[in-house]
Write an enzyme that holds these catalytic residues in place. Structure first.
Site, PDB file in Angstrom:
ATOM      1  CD  GLU A   1       9.213  82.013 -73.010  1.00 55.95           C
ATOM      2  OE1 GLU A   1       9.831  83.087 -73.051  1.00 55.95           O
ATOM      3  OE2 GLU A   1       8.151  81.829 -73.606  1.00 55.95           O
TER       4      GLU A   1
ATOM      5  CG  ASP B   1       9.773  85.521 -70.126  1.00 53.86           C
ATOM      6  OD1 ASP B   1       9.624  86.351 -69.212  1.00 53.86           O
ATOM      7  OD2 ASP B   1       9.167  85.591 -71.207  1.00 53.86           O
TER       8      ASP B   1
ATOM      9  CG  HIS C   1       8.584  93.496 -74.646  1.00 52.93           C
ATOM     10  ND1 HIS C   1       8.210  92.923 -73.460  1.00 52.93           N
ATOM     11  CD2 HIS C   1       8.882  92.480 -75.487  1.00 52.93           C
ATOM     12  CE1 HIS C   1       8.261  91.621 -73.590  1.00 52.93           C
ATOM     13  NE2 HIS C   1       8.656  91.319 -74.806  1.00 52.93           N
TER      14      HIS C   1
ATOM     15  CB  CYS D   1      14.598  83.548 -80.001  1.00 51.59           C
ATOM     16  SG  CYS D   1      13.356  82.970 -78.859  1.00 51.59           S
TER      17      CYS D   1
HETATM   18  C1  PEP Z   1      12.295  85.604 -73.995  1.00 52.75           C
HETATM   19  O1  PEP Z   1      11.590  85.487 -72.989  1.00 52.75           O
HETATM   20  O2  PEP Z   1      13.545  85.488 -73.989  1.00 52.75           O
HETATM   21  C2  PEP Z   1      11.671  85.907 -75.298  1.00 52.75           C
HETATM   22  C3  PEP Z   1      12.368  85.854 -76.423  1.00 52.75           C
HETATM   23  O3  PEP Z   1      10.355  86.282 -75.312  1.00 52.75           O
HETATM   24  P1  PEP Z   1       9.822  87.740 -74.862  1.00 52.75           P
HETATM   25  O4  PEP Z   1      11.050  88.591 -74.632  1.00 52.75           O
HETATM   26  O5  PEP Z   1       8.962  88.236 -75.947  1.00 52.75           O
HETATM   27  O6  PEP Z   1       9.093  87.412 -73.611  1.00 52.75           O
HETATM   28 MG    MG Z   2       9.435  85.300 -73.191  1.00 53.02          MG
END
Ligand code: PEP
Ligand code: MG
Length: 550
Positions: A430, A454, A188, A501
């Site tokens: 995901e 994910d 992140h 996303c």
């Molecule tokens: C993902 O897993 O692609 C996602 C958008 O969620 P995060 O990155 O917050 O796990």
């Molecule tokens: Mg995710």
């Protein structure tokens, strides 16, 4: 000039001073001392410093979030000055003839355990506060002052690694770039750098010493290099790159207000991913058509305790109103794995990425889930909100979620509170399981949004947090690309729409492919919207398909 190399995770060039990020958790060693009274004096001074810091934080919070949001710092001041805590520390220093750091850490540990063992939930929640103030005092003993960025001017943040809970507390206006010793390309921290549109480098062996702090440097996110005290020649060269980048940005500016439509007339929605309300300015600045992913868990990570319905409502309402009728997709709490908040008191897990996280927490602790749903539904009266649920693996889960949503709606009806009765409900795809049952899932929801971060992790069995596996983490793997096509086709068969996303959505080398697959939406870091719009405007999908199959 010294040069350090690492792996670039976001391009761009930043020129400025280094700021070595100090962790609140300072490693504590047990050391014998000769002069116990001097040690107690050191402890007294550190306590005073901690109280002063907390007072400053309190005053800042009052200005930024109001009196109620600042109360926690007052509570922490009282804890620092708590008589039992002080007696315990002084007693350990005297009887064991040890350093103050050790005595504070021991006391903190004992008090924390004591709170955790209490029946009353309120007191159990205070365990996290004890940990916080203990780390603060230890930090003051080290003379380090407060954790985080202390400079008044924007700096290049250099850290060992950064947890989401740390990045959330940083003053984003003060960050020119991130450089970390550890961390993976899909963490992140990388995502945050992308959202902020600033260069970032991970896996860089830069020493985290006081000597480095404040040194002039250049971070080159194209070549993955950090230049410390750069030569004039390099400095001039990099300044030219900064200028070129600014010119490129100016050209992209001209695309603002244009429709996202290909040369042969195919349209696509380009939305933005955000983590908090501070990102809203970027959303507007980059002409996003909406918000395709609001990672609501960052509200929880930035809190000392569960955010209340009203606190959440104010935030969701602000986002909905700012977007003035454009779509805002709020993802419900996706906590767990790397995103930890102490007050959730989640159990220690061997495999947190496969553990109690996201929707699993919401379904096992429906009171937390319902509070959030009520807040989102109430805010839906002020704009165009959709709700999205993360980490889905089965149709049963979706049915349970929909039941809970209906219950919350009924409660609001009987309280006479208005909300959007036709609010769109969608899920993140995901997990490979969700891909395999995508047809059945599509019958239950209005839309899918693929979380490729994910989905790649779970499909390729590669921990996205593990830096040493970065070279294996391949979101272009044919398995992923085939899944994407399966997902979009399943959605369309059942009148649902489909978007992406995850970070892959911003990959310009795949924009034409996503259009050809038929995706309706891409939700990306705000700074990526205009470059993708440029590619969309230059694409002819039928030509691309002919080329691909020739
Ligand atoms: C993902 O897993 O692609 C996602 C958008 O969620 P995060 O990155 O917050 O796990
Ligand atoms: Mg995710």
């Amino acid at each position: 000039m010294i040069i350090f190399e690492g792996k670039a995770v976001f391009e761009g060039v930043a020129i400025g001073k280094l700021s070595i990020y100090k962790k609140t958790e300072t490693a504590v060693k047990r050391e014998k001392v000769d002069d116990v009274e001097a040690e107690i004096k050191r402890y007294e001074n550190a306590r005073e410093m901690a109280v002063e810091q907390l007072q400053a934080l309190h005053d800042k919070a009052v200005k930024e979030v109001g009196e109620s949001g600042a109360e926690i710092f007052e509570a922490h001041q009282l804890m620092v000055e708590d008589g039992d805590y002080i007696d315990s520390v002084e007693n350990i220093i005297r009887t064991e003839e040890v350093n103050a750091e050790f005595a504070v850490a021991e006391t903190g540990d004992n008090f924390r355990k004591m709170f955790l063992e209490m029946d009353d939930e309120y007191f159990r929640g205070r365990a996290a506060d004890v940990k916080d103030i203990t780390e603060r005092i230890v930090n003051c003993l080290a003379g380090g002052g407060s954790a985080g960025i202390e400079s008044d001017e924007p700096v290049i943040v250099v850290a060992d690694d950064l947890a989401p809970s740390e990045t959330v507390q940083m003053d984003k206006d003060k960050i020119l770039s991130f450089v970390t010793v550890h961390g993976s390309a899909n963490s992140h921290t990388s995502i945050l750098a992308k959202t902020m549109n600033i260069p970032a480098i991970i896996g860089c062996d830069i020493p985290l010493t006081d000597e480095m702090d404040g040194k002039e440097a250049i971070v080159d996110g194209f070549e993955g290099k950090v230049y410390i005290e750069p030569d004039t020649e390099i400095l001039e060269e990099k300044k030219k790159i900064v200028q070129r980048e600014q010119e490129k940005k100016a050209l992209l500016e001209q695309l603002k207000g244009k429709e996202n439509i290909t040369l042969d007339g195919q349209k696509i929605n380009l939305y933005a991913n955000i983590g908090n309300t501070k990102d809203l300015a970027l959303v507007l600045k980059n002409d996003a058509g909406g918000i395709g992913l609001f990672r609501s868990e960052f509200i929880y990570l930035g809190s000392e305790d569960y955010p209340t319905e009203d606190e959440q409502f104010v935030i969701y309402k602000q986002v909905a109103q700012t977007l003035a009728g454009k779509k805002v997709i709020i993802r419900t709490l996706d906590i767990g794995a790397d995103k930890q908040a102490d007050y959730f008191q989640l159990p220690h897990e061997e495999n947190p990425a496969m553990g109690l996280r996201a929707i699993r927490i919401c379904l096992t602790r429906p009171e937390i889930f319902k509070t959030q749903l009520r807040a989102i539904l109430r805010a839906s009266a002020f704009g165009k909100i959709s709700i999205m649920f993360p980490m889905i693996i089965s149709v049963d889960e979706v049915k349970k979620i929909k039941e809970i949503v209906s219950e919350v709606k009924k409660e609001l009806d009987s309280d006479g509170i208005s909300y959007d009765k036709d609010i769109e409900l969608g899920i993140m795809i995901e997990t490979p399981a969700a891909v395999m049952v995508a047809d059945e899932l599509a019958e239950e929801v209005d839309f899918f949004s693929v979380g490729t971060n994910d989905l790649t992790q779970y499909t390729l069995a590669i921990d996205r947090q593990n830096q040493s596996l970065d070279s294996f983490y391949d979101p272009h793997h044919p398995a992923i690309l085939r899944m994407l096509k399966m997902i979009v086709d399943a959605a369309h068969r059942h009148n649902a729409w489909a978007g992406i996303c995850g970070e892959l959505g911003a990959d310009l080398s795949l924009t034409r492919e996503f259009l050809a697959m038929g995706f309706d939406e891409l939700s990306v870091s705000p700074g990526r919207i205009l470059p993708i719009r440029k590619t969309v405007l230059e694409t002819n999908v039928s030509e691309y398909l002919k080329e691909k199959h020739s």
